[in-house]
Design an enzyme around this catalytic site. Sequence first.
Site, PDB file in Angstrom:
ATOM      1  N   SER B  12      -4.688   4.419  -4.057  1.00  8.44           N
ATOM      2  CA  SER B  12      -5.519   3.409  -4.732  1.00  8.44           C
ATOM      3  C   SER B  12      -6.969   3.442  -4.258  1.00  8.44           C
ATOM      4  O   SER B  12      -7.876   3.119  -5.026  1.00  8.44           O
ATOM      5  CB  SER B  12      -4.942   2.008  -4.515  1.00  8.44           C
ATOM      6  OG  SER B  12      -4.828   1.726  -3.133  1.00  8.44           O
ATOM      7  N   ASP B 190      -9.623  -6.687   1.474  1.00  6.93           N
ATOM      8  CA  ASP B 190      -8.359  -7.418   1.566  1.00  6.93           C
ATOM      9  C   ASP B 190      -7.549  -6.907   2.761  1.00  6.93           C
ATOM     10  O   ASP B 190      -6.331  -6.912   2.742  1.00  6.93           O
ATOM     11  CB  ASP B 190      -7.547  -7.242   0.267  1.00  6.93           C
ATOM     12  CG  ASP B 190      -7.313  -5.766  -0.040  1.00  6.93           C
ATOM     13  OD1 ASP B 190      -7.704  -4.920   0.786  1.00  6.93           O
ATOM     14  OD2 ASP B 190      -6.724  -5.455  -1.092  1.00  6.93           O
ATOM     15  N   HIS B 193      -8.321  -2.327   1.252  1.00  9.59           N
ATOM     16  CA  HIS B 193      -9.218  -1.676   0.294  1.00  9.59           C
ATOM     17  C   HIS B 193     -10.681  -1.936   0.659  1.00  9.59           C
ATOM     18  O   HIS B 193     -10.991  -2.867   1.403  1.00  9.59           O
ATOM     19  CB  HIS B 193      -8.910  -2.164  -1.124  1.00  9.59           C
ATOM     20  CG  HIS B 193      -7.544  -1.773  -1.579  1.00  9.59           C
ATOM     21  ND1 HIS B 193      -6.464  -2.626  -1.467  1.00  9.59           N
ATOM     22  CD2 HIS B 193      -7.061  -0.621  -2.102  1.00  9.59           C
ATOM     23  CE1 HIS B 193      -5.377  -2.009  -1.923  1.00  9.59           C
ATOM     24  NE2 HIS B 193      -5.715  -0.782  -2.313  1.00  9.59           N
TER      25      HIS B 193
END
Lengths: 253, 253
Positions: B12, B190, B193
């Site tokens: 991600s 977070d 990320h």
Amino acid sequence: MMRPKIYLFGDSITEESFSAGGWGAALAHHFSRTADVVLRGFSGYNTRWAMKVLDKVFPAEMNVGNGRAPLAVTVFFGANDACLPDRCSAFQHVPIDEYSQNLHAIVAYLKNRWPSTHVILITPPPIDEVARLLHRYGEIHSDLPERTNEAARNYAKACVTVARECGAPVVDLWSRMHQFPDWGKAYLRDGLHLTLGGNKIVFEEVIGKLKEVGLSLETLPADLPFTDAMDPNDPLKVFDQMPTTDFKMFRVI
Amino acid sequence: MMRPKIYLFGDSITEESFSAGGWGAALAHHFSRTADVVLRGFSGYNTRWAMKVLDKVFPAEMNVGNGRAPLAVTVFFGANDACLPDRCSAFQHVPIDEYSQNLHAIVAYLKNRWPSTHVILITPPPIDEVARLLHRYGEIHSDLPERTNEAARNYAKACVTVARECGAPVVDLWSRMHQFPDWGKAYLRDGLHLTLGGNKIVFEEVIGKLKEVGLSLETLPADLPFTDAMDPNDPLKVFDQMPTTDFKMFRVI
């Protein structure tokens, strides 16, 4: 299978479209699992120069082997063509009739190479002449900017006309930005190039046109299994079920 | 000639790297006239799943016709491998020895396909466990996050070891971020990320590694004439002098 591509062909407003908050990067992010967004921006270029480099921007090798037609190409010229012929950026000026002819020729070139490819025209943005002078573009001593909003409007209208004649989708950026009274400050950084707000408009308008021609996250399959489609008790199962040649799935939106 | 490519392969943190201020978009902007930066990020993926999709991420068609070896591939996995095996993201966990083997295999796969391609490993970032819990990742009721910084450190070390064994450049992101005491807030959104600051670090580190292996704006020629290389009195001259097959020039930096 190679991931399909969307080409962005244009001048500096395209070349800088992958800077932070830029409309090109936003497209690439939007289609992050779906399509490659390919940057072909050339700062300062007008349509006359664009015509000279078409075969190099879209080289013959693109059709070799398993080369696929691009899904779409955005063609975003006119801001430089519209430079006034008697001011400091005169060497970039292209007369409006030639601008229309060149746009026609670029669309024809792309549609001839790839009949299935959607060619999306984008008009030049408006010009904030006061901001151009503040940023020291134009004739400093005479207080005349090198571009005017009136010229930009005429080239934008010509672009819209070409699009109608070709049956191509068009983003009328000049008119779209004028919907907001404070467009000069809100959308333009130096009277010509885009702010974050201006980039957002271009992104949304292009996404909208792509959707109109059937190119969206709902219609374009994405590459490889999404994590939320996996069975947490047996995540490898989804990979073992993949066909050997390709694997596409749709994102649940 | 097709423009050369730099592939970003990862999870991600790669998939979202073209969001506003993202490190992938920043690379694409940096190389806007020079190289295509191709996004191949797959949210949630670990190296075990990456191994399953290698042939689809880098399909055989890439070598067909005039397909060129990528200039470089960044391989950025480990954040998901390092999920703890006894907490809520256990299905993403890969034991550290297998993680190392998988990284070795990915590097070998790419170097076997394209011996000239520079494969750059990137370690997982650190984990801010308090932020993970604040963002409701992990075992809410037990106040145990699904990832720990200690595990991330171990996987980062393993990644650095693999890079040394392969002779591959590596960005030790875990260590680099720890150079700044407030890394958790400064670099992580977070707890995992990247913030804008975190993206900036990854961009700068990757640019640095690319430069070390000889890939920079100074060494990679750019596509087509720059406007400032044109003669304002005869701008078309530079196009008429272009060779028919290709035109590259260096940007004056």
